[in-house]
Every structure is written in structure tokens, then in C-alpha cells.
Write a protein that holds these residues in place. Sequence first.
Motif, PDB file in Angstrom:
ATOM      1  N   TRP A  64       1.981  23.740   2.445  1.00  0.00           N
ATOM      2  CA  TRP A  64       2.464  24.110   3.782  1.00  0.00           C
ATOM      3  C   TRP A  64       2.529  22.880   4.702  1.00  0.00           C
ATOM      4  O   TRP A  64       3.471  22.724   5.485  1.00  0.00           O
ATOM      5  N   GLU A  65       1.540  22.013   4.590  1.00  0.00           N
ATOM      6  CA  GLU A  65       1.534  20.788   5.401  1.00  0.00           C
ATOM      7  C   GLU A  65       2.729  19.891   5.044  1.00  0.00           C
ATOM      8  O   GLU A  65       3.376  19.315   5.927  1.00  0.00           O
ATOM      9  N   ASP A  66       2.997  19.788   3.750  1.00  0.00           N
ATOM     10  CA  ASP A  66       4.163  19.002   3.309  1.00  0.00           C
ATOM     11  C   ASP A  66       5.459  19.640   3.802  1.00  0.00           C
ATOM     12  O   ASP A  66       6.378  18.932   4.240  1.00  0.00           O
ATOM     13  N   LEU A  67       5.506  20.963   3.736  1.00  0.00           N
ATOM     14  CA  LEU A  67       6.707  21.674   4.181  1.00  0.00           C
ATOM     15  C   LEU A  67       6.934  21.474   5.673  1.00  0.00           C
ATOM     16  O   LEU A  67       8.081  21.327   6.131  1.00  0.00           O
ATOM     17  N   LYS A  68       5.850  21.434   6.433  1.00  0.00           N
ATOM     18  CA  LYS A  68       5.947  21.199   7.881  1.00  0.00           C
ATOM     19  C   LYS A  68       6.626  19.865   8.160  1.00  0.00           C
ATOM     20  O   LYS A  68       7.571  19.786   8.955  1.00  0.00           O
ATOM     21  N   ILE A  69       6.145  18.826   7.514  1.00  0.00           N
ATOM     22  CA  ILE A  69       6.669  17.479   7.759  1.00  0.00           C
ATOM     23  C   ILE A  69       8.119  17.376   7.285  1.00  0.00           C
ATOM     24  O   ILE A  69       8.986  16.841   8.001  1.00  0.00           O
ATOM     25  N   ILE A  70       8.404  17.887   6.091  1.00  0.00           N
ATOM     26  CA  ILE A  70       9.757  17.769   5.527  1.00  0.00           C
ATOM     27  C   ILE A  70      10.766  18.569   6.348  1.00  0.00           C
ATOM     28  O   ILE A  70      11.888  18.110   6.599  1.00  0.00           O
ATOM     29  N   VAL A 103       7.444  11.960  12.703  1.00  0.00           N
ATOM     30  CA  VAL A 103       7.074  13.385  12.621  1.00  0.00           C
ATOM     31  C   VAL A 103       5.602  13.518  12.245  1.00  0.00           C
ATOM     32  O   VAL A 103       4.869  14.337  12.811  1.00  0.00           O
ATOM     33  N   GLN A 104       5.178  12.694  11.295  1.00  0.00           N
ATOM     34  CA  GLN A 104       3.766  12.726  10.871  1.00  0.00           C
ATOM     35  C   GLN A 104       2.839  12.362  12.030  1.00  0.00           C
ATOM     36  O   GLN A 104       1.807  13.023  12.248  1.00  0.00           O
ATOM     37  N   ASN A 105       3.221  11.371  12.793  1.00  0.00           N
ATOM     38  CA  ASN A 105       2.406  10.945  13.929  1.00  0.00           C
ATOM     39  C   ASN A 105       2.353  12.009  15.020  1.00  0.00           C
ATOM     40  O   ASN A 105       1.335  12.157  15.712  1.00  0.00           O
ATOM     41  N   SER A 106       3.435  12.751  15.181  1.00  0.00           N
ATOM     42  CA  SER A 106       3.507  13.741  16.256  1.00  0.00           C
ATOM     43  C   SER A 106       2.913  15.095  15.848  1.00  0.00           C
ATOM     44  O   SER A 106       2.183  15.718  16.622  1.00  0.00           O
ATOM     45  N   LEU A 107       3.240  15.537  14.629  1.00  0.00           N
ATOM     46  CA  LEU A 107       2.879  16.902  14.223  1.00  0.00           C
ATOM     47  C   LEU A 107       1.819  16.958  13.131  1.00  0.00           C
ATOM     48  O   LEU A 107       1.368  18.044  12.777  1.00  0.00           O
ATOM     49  N   GLY A 108       1.445  15.800  12.616  1.00  0.00           N
ATOM     50  CA  GLY A 108       0.509  15.792  11.485  1.00  0.00           C
ATOM     51  C   GLY A 108      -0.789  16.527  11.753  1.00  0.00           C
ATOM     52  O   GLY A 108      -1.321  17.208  10.875  1.00  0.00           O
ATOM     53  N   ARG A 109      -1.290  16.418  12.975  1.00  0.00           N
ATOM     54  CA  ARG A 109      -2.589  17.037  13.295  1.00  0.00           C
ATOM     55  C   ARG A 109      -2.446  18.412  13.950  1.00  0.00           C
ATOM     56  O   ARG A 109      -3.452  19.031  14.327  1.00  0.00           O
ATOM     57  N   VAL A 110      -1.215  18.875  14.109  1.00  0.00           N
ATOM     58  CA  VAL A 110      -1.009  20.197  14.725  1.00  0.00           C
ATOM     59  C   VAL A 110      -1.226  21.268  13.668  1.00  0.00           C
ATOM     60  O   VAL A 110      -0.557  21.269  12.626  1.00  0.00           O
ATOM     61  N   SER A 111      -2.146  22.165  13.938  1.00  0.00           N
ATOM     62  CA  SER A 111      -2.481  23.222  12.976  1.00  0.00           C
ATOM     63  C   SER A 111      -1.316  24.185  12.779  1.00  0.00           C
ATOM     64  O   SER A 111      -0.548  24.459  13.703  1.00  0.00           O
ATOM     65  N   LEU A 112      -1.196  24.702  11.561  1.00  0.00           N
ATOM     66  CA  LEU A 112      -0.157  25.692  11.265  1.00  0.00           C
ATOM     67  C   LEU A 112      -0.357  26.966  12.079  1.00  0.00           C
ATOM     68  O   LEU A 112       0.604  27.702  12.353  1.00  0.00           O
ATOM     69  N   LYS A 113      -1.604  27.234  12.477  1.00  0.00           N
ATOM     70  CA  LYS A 113      -1.895  28.444  13.245  1.00  0.00           C
ATOM     71  C   LYS A 113      -1.647  28.260  14.739  1.00  0.00           C
ATOM     72  O   LYS A 113      -1.588  29.247  15.482  1.00  0.00           O
ATOM     73  N   GLN A 114      -1.514  27.002  15.177  1.00  0.00           N
ATOM     74  CA  GLN A 114      -1.337  26.749  16.618  1.00  0.00           C
ATOM     75  C   GLN A 114       0.016  27.257  17.088  1.00  0.00           C
ATOM     76  O   GLN A 114       1.036  27.022  16.452  1.00  0.00           O
ATOM     77  N   SER A 115       0.003  27.971  18.197  1.00  0.00           N
ATOM     78  CA  SER A 115       1.248  28.497  18.771  1.00  0.00           C
ATOM     79  C   SER A 115       1.879  27.463  19.689  1.00  0.00           C
ATOM     80  O   SER A 115       1.196  26.776  20.456  1.00  0.00           O
ATOM     81  N   LEU A 116       3.198  27.370  19.599  1.00  0.00           N
ATOM     82  CA  LEU A 116       3.960  26.449  20.434  1.00  0.00           C
ATOM     83  C   LEU A 116       5.062  27.210  21.155  1.00  0.00           C
ATOM     84  O   LEU A 116       5.740  28.051  20.562  1.00  0.00           O
ATOM     85  N   SER A 117       5.225  26.925  22.434  1.00  0.00           N
ATOM     86  CA  SER A 117       6.354  27.479  23.173  1.00  0.00           C
ATOM     87  C   SER A 117       7.564  26.584  22.942  1.00  0.00           C
ATOM     88  O   SER A 117       7.454  25.482  22.378  1.00  0.00           O
ATOM     89  N   LEU A 118       8.719  27.028  23.390  1.00  0.00           N
ATOM     90  CA  LEU A 118       9.929  26.219  23.255  1.00  0.00           C
ATOM     91  C   LEU A 118       9.785  24.909  24.029  1.00  0.00           C
ATOM     92  O   LEU A 118      10.240  23.852  23.581  1.00  0.00           O
TER      93      LEU A 118
END
Length: 362
Positions: free
Chosen positions: A104-110, A186-201
Motif C-alpha cells: 500500500w505504501e508503494d502504491l501511494k507513492i507510485i 512525492v516521497q518527501n511530501s507524502l512518505g510519512r503521511v499515514s494511509l488512515k489520515q484523512s485529507l481535505s481537498l
Amino acid sequence: MFSSAWNFIKRHKRKFIFAGAVVGGVYFLGKYAQKKIRDIQEREATEYIAQARRQFHFESNQRTCNMTVLSMLPPLREAIVNQLNSESLTALLKTKPANKLEIWEDLKIISFTRTIVAVYSTCMLVVLLRVQLNIIGGYLYLDNSVGKNAMTPLAPPDVQQQYLSSIQHLLGDGLTELMTVVKRAVQNSLGRVSLKQSLSLLELEQQVSWIRAEVEASSERRLTWYMLADDENALADQACGLTEKDVSTIRLLNETRDMLDSPDFSTVLNVCLHRGFSRLLDNLAEFFRPPPGDSAPSSAPDSLSAVSLPLAKIIPIINGQINTICSETPSHFVQDLLMNDQVKEFAANVYDTFSTPQELQK
């Protein structure tokens, strides 16, 4: 009677001579003026016809540009998907592997990388082809103009083919390097963002802005390098085995590089990138709409923060955007770029520069 008339003429000879000169002068001046007026009218008619012909050729060339961009989007999409293959990771997740979280982490970055690369490369493709095809179009206009037939063509077919094959850099080495730079951002920006964390637009927009800032501020490469290689050896490799004898193709490539280094090109590319990422966020906004019956109006300034989604749910949405961005069917995304007024104006300036005879540019 005749002697009287003769005496009258002799007495007023100078007046008759002057009157005759005046009448003759007026006659010849009238004839000269008529000739000048005819020459001016003929010249204006010729210039009008030439201008109309040039305008028709320019408009036809822009349609060719648009069709060429659309035809190049499928191979661009294929090149991106082949190197950033999220589909294989999605298929792997369906098997419920033990390292599910890692996948899932790899899928996030890709997923984020390939969508952002798609925006960058599509914008680059639009503006690069605008430059290349308007340089070629300008030279073709000169080649087909009256008086040019006896001269060596500026853009013969074999030169056109060599020159236009340089687009392969954007689909090859340039694209690969762009992916590397974007993936790191992308890794620097989103690498530490949890898959469970909610993000608004709004928060998602901020993440994209951070990624863009890192990519565009990178000291390693200028954005134009991803479109056209800097050194002559790379140009030689990418343009169908170019040799030093291929003077015409080298000239076209150098002229293209000069255009890519110009402030106008930088401005137009930035306009396209701004529009492209804005359209991407507009597409994503469809998935962040408040539930039916929600009293908060979707047009309110704080509506961008009204709905939040877990990052794990945003990933498949982001992942699928490449099919809209790199679509051979004219989508809103591509149409926004092709129909942009500043892109059109820039294309007209490039065409005008290369369709004007050199002696008129001095």
C-alpha cells in the motif's frame, strides 16, 4: 482675319506656352497618379492575398499541432504506466499478501508520482510540439512561397523526420529522469503521511504544491531538459542517428533550444502547468462533494475543507487520473491546454518568426 488671329497668338505666345505646359503637366501628372494608384492597389491586393494565405496556412498548422498532440498522448501514457505500474501492485493486494501495508505504501507513492508526471509531461508535450511544428510550419510556408521554388528547401521531408524524432527524448530519457525527480518529491511530501489520515481537498492541494515546488526548484535539471537534451551527443542519438553533416536538422534543433530558453516559453509552460494542476484538482473535487442533503453550500470558500477522505481512499482516485490526463479523446484537461489563449499567441509568434524571410527580419 487670319493675320489678326496670328498677331493675337504672337502677342500672347508666352501665355499659350505656359497654358500648354500646365495642361500637359496636369495630364501627365494625372497619368502618373493613376499608375501609382494602380501600383498601390495591386501591391495591397498582393499583400492581402499573401497575408490571407499565410493566415490560412497558420490555422491549418495549428490543427495539425492539435491532432499531433492527441496522437502522442497514448504512447506517453503507455511509457508512464510501463515504468510506474500501479496495476501490478493492485493485483497483488487482491491476493491478501502478508506485506500488505508495504505494498500500500508503494502504491501511494507510485499513484501520486505517475499522475503528477502525467500532468508535467502532457503540458511539456503540448508546448514543445507547438514550438517544433510552428518552426517547421514557418519554414514550409517560405519553401512554398513564390520565388522560393528555385532555392534549397529549408525543411525537406527527411529533415522534418529527423527533427521531429527528437520528441523521443521526452518519451524516453527525459521522462525517466522526470519520474525520478517527481518520485523523490512525492516521497518527501507524502512518505510519512499515514494511509488512515484523512485529507481535505485543500490539504491535498497543499501536498501537490509542495511536490511541485521541490520539482521545479530542483537544481539538477531545468524543466526544459526533460523536453530536449542539452548536449550535442544526446541530440545526435535521439534524432535518428544524426551526423555532423546534417546541418539543417542541427540548425532546427538549436533554434528549438533557443526558443525553449526564452522567457516567453517559460511563461507559457508555467501557464500550462498552472492550468493543468488546477484541472487535476477540479477533477478530484468531484470526489470531495458533501453528502446529499448537507446544508453547506459547495461553492463556499471553506468547502474545500468541508469533506475529508482517508488517504487510502484517495489513492485509487489519484491513480486513475492518468486516463483522463493522457486521453487521445479530447478531454477537458487537454482542451484547456490546446485552447489556452497564451499558448495560441505564443504559437503565432513562433510561426511569424520562422515564416518571415530573413531579409525582412533585419
